[in-house]
Design a protein around this motif. Sequence first.
Motif: not given
Length: 219
Positions: A81-88
């Motif tokens: 999964v690609k993200y802009d904000e670090q996942p919790s």
Amino acid sequence: MNRNLILTKNLLAEETFQRKLQVLNHEVFVSARVIDSIKGERISADFLLNFERIIISETISIEELRELLPILTKATLYIFVKYDEQPSEQLINQLPQVTGWISNNSSLEFIRDAFGPSTKNKAASPRYLKLSKNEKAVLSALVSSSGQPLTPEKLSHAIWKKGMNTSRQAALSNIIKRVRQKNDEQKIVDFKVIETCWGNGYKVNQQFLKLIRNGEVLY
């Protein structure tokens, strides 16, 4: 095989990441249309298995990600999964089907390491869990359900091709117990491989499911 499928809602949003993969000599197929076909289960597992990895874009919502994962995991794929904000940490723990999380701004070096040979530990010798015919039938049914709970009724049909009754209920409980005991005796993993879901039946442990799908555990 370094073939990747990127699922996105915006093709232009993937250009930078796509170029990075191509610099690393990866083949990349980017699609916005495939998502609906996957959710409608109009695409076969054979098509998805053409790709070593599926990369889910940050343009796809968490709600839709949750909807896609149970379908994608049926194809025994590596899912990033690609993200802009670090996942919790909480979100990561809630989605054990995800192989890894990667930033849209990740460096070439980071992507090379994340998508390198270590993704599949081919050098490791698989562990073999020795089971009886009925024990294999139970575990196979639970693996096929991709970690979703199966009722005793469904498991009864998987084993005996018949509905549940009192004697088969007792036999099923014994089969589940023996699978757990054999795992402990053969020292395959140090956790319970089949979990009880009160009111819903049984499910295979997600960590154990990944080991099976990665070829690290055979039965």
